[in-house]
Enzyme design. Structure first.
Site, PDB file in Angstrom:
ATOM      1  N   LYS A  14      53.924 -27.790  40.503  1.00 23.94           N
ATOM      2  CA  LYS A  14      52.803 -27.639  41.449  1.00 23.94           C
ATOM      3  C   LYS A  14      52.842 -28.651  42.598  1.00 23.94           C
ATOM      4  CE  LYS A  14      49.600 -25.607  38.106  1.00 23.94           C
ATOM      5  NZ  LYS A  14      48.227 -25.599  37.591  1.00 23.94           N
ATOM      6  N   ASP A  66      43.189 -22.904  41.216  1.00 24.05           N
ATOM      7  CA  ASP A  66      42.582 -23.452  39.993  1.00 24.05           C
ATOM      8  C   ASP A  66      41.138 -23.868  40.259  1.00 24.05           C
ATOM      9  OD1 ASP A  66      44.799 -23.156  38.333  1.00 24.05           O
ATOM     10  OD2 ASP A  66      45.639 -25.095  38.894  1.00 24.05           O
TER      11      ASP A  66
END
Ligand code: ATR
Length: 282
Positions: free
Chosen positions: A71, A107
């Site tokens: 990420k 997220d």
């Protein structure tokens, strides 16, 4: 399901990737909407990610999800970032569009939506305790602050790791040592576990929830098992318990919409389908 030569293709890049639920989740939506599309697992070693990432664009991918440990690497490789990606320093959703690479962090959205499903739409003037100071914690703190939390008490085994987060997020986030939990919990409207404790194969998260106020909620972002020992205790004490599957499902929605042009829904049927798959996988 069949696909044509025109099929839109996306995938999820991670290492390891074998246990990811994302391929099954996207396949469900692709079938539900009868799309000419495919979503594939991409096992990419950390050293290969910088070269594999631009290659996926050249191969015609619409975009991808990025999971551990890529990420932060994805954040560095994209051309632009949405606000959530900037706030977290991490990209979990990439859209290849008109020769440009857009990096998003969904997220934050995923966590916000799972709270909403649990009846929590605002945290105005409230205190939240967050356990863990890793990548997931950053996204969750971002969401909590956007929902108006007055104070986020960050509790982590390794206190040094909380310092970066506290300085990144400002005065509403404070750090507190692990053994201060019994004093922190009585003011908590919400407790969020972002550590890996309680996950299948890991040690249990041993916390006594007795000091939490009536009406408080506990969220565990672990989803294997779905009901962690922490959530079981919360339920037994009459607290609201929110499992980690909702965040996973909701974080997937914006990417699917961007790549495939359809807004997918998170339904009870989808949840049941994935819970069944997890059970079958053991
Ligand atoms: P993620 O990006 O998914 O959040 P991570 O960055 O590896 O994953 O973070 C894992 C979190 O779980 C960390 O907060 C870690 O605490 P440390 O910073 O002290 O390592 C926490 N964690 C993992 N194992 C733990 C344990 N046995 N006891 C307490 N915390 C633990």
């Amino acid at each position: 399901m069949t696909i044509s030569g025109n099929a839109r293709v996306a995938g999820v890049a991670g290492w390891p990737i074998a246990h990811s639920l994302s391929p099954a989740l996207h396949a469900y939506w692709i079938a539900e909407h009868k799309l000419d599309a495919a979503y594939v697992p991409l096992a990419i070693k950390p050293d290969d990610f910088p070269s594999a990432f631009p290659a996926l664009r050249k191969l015609g991918f619409r975009g991808l999800n990025v999971t551990l440990p890529h990420k932060e690497a994805a954040f560095a490789l994209v051309d632009s970032h949405d606000e959530a990606a900037r706030a977290t320093g991490a990209v979990n959703t990439v859209v290849f569009e008109d020769g440009r690479t857009l990096g998003r962090n969904t997220d934050v959205f995923g966590f916000t939506q799972t709270l909403r499903d649990g009846g929590i739409v605002s945290l105005q003037d409230m205190t939240v305790v967050v356990l863990g100071a890793g990548g997931a914690s950053r996204a969750i703190i971002t969401a909590l602050l956007l929902l108006g939390a007055a104070q986020v008490i960050l509790v982590n085994r390794t206190v040094e790791k909380t310092h970066t987060l506290v300085s990144a997020f400002g005065a509403r986030v404070v750090a507190s040592p692990w053994d201060s939990l019994p004093e922190c919990l009585p003011k908590a409207r919400l407790l969020v576990n972002t550590t890996s404790l309680g996950m299948a194969g890991q040690a249990a998260l041993e916390i006594d929830l007795a000091p939490m106020p009536k009406g408080a909620a506990v969220v565990d972002i672990v989803y294997r098992p779905l009901v962690t020992p922490l959530l079981a205790q919360a339920k037994a004490r009459g607290l609201a318990a929110i499992d980690g599957l909702g965040m996973l499902l909701h974080q997937a929605q914006p990417g699917f919409a961007a790549w495939f042009g359809v807004e997918p829904l998170v339904t009870a049927e989808l949840r049941a389908h994935l819970v069944g798959l997890m059970k079958a996988q053991g």
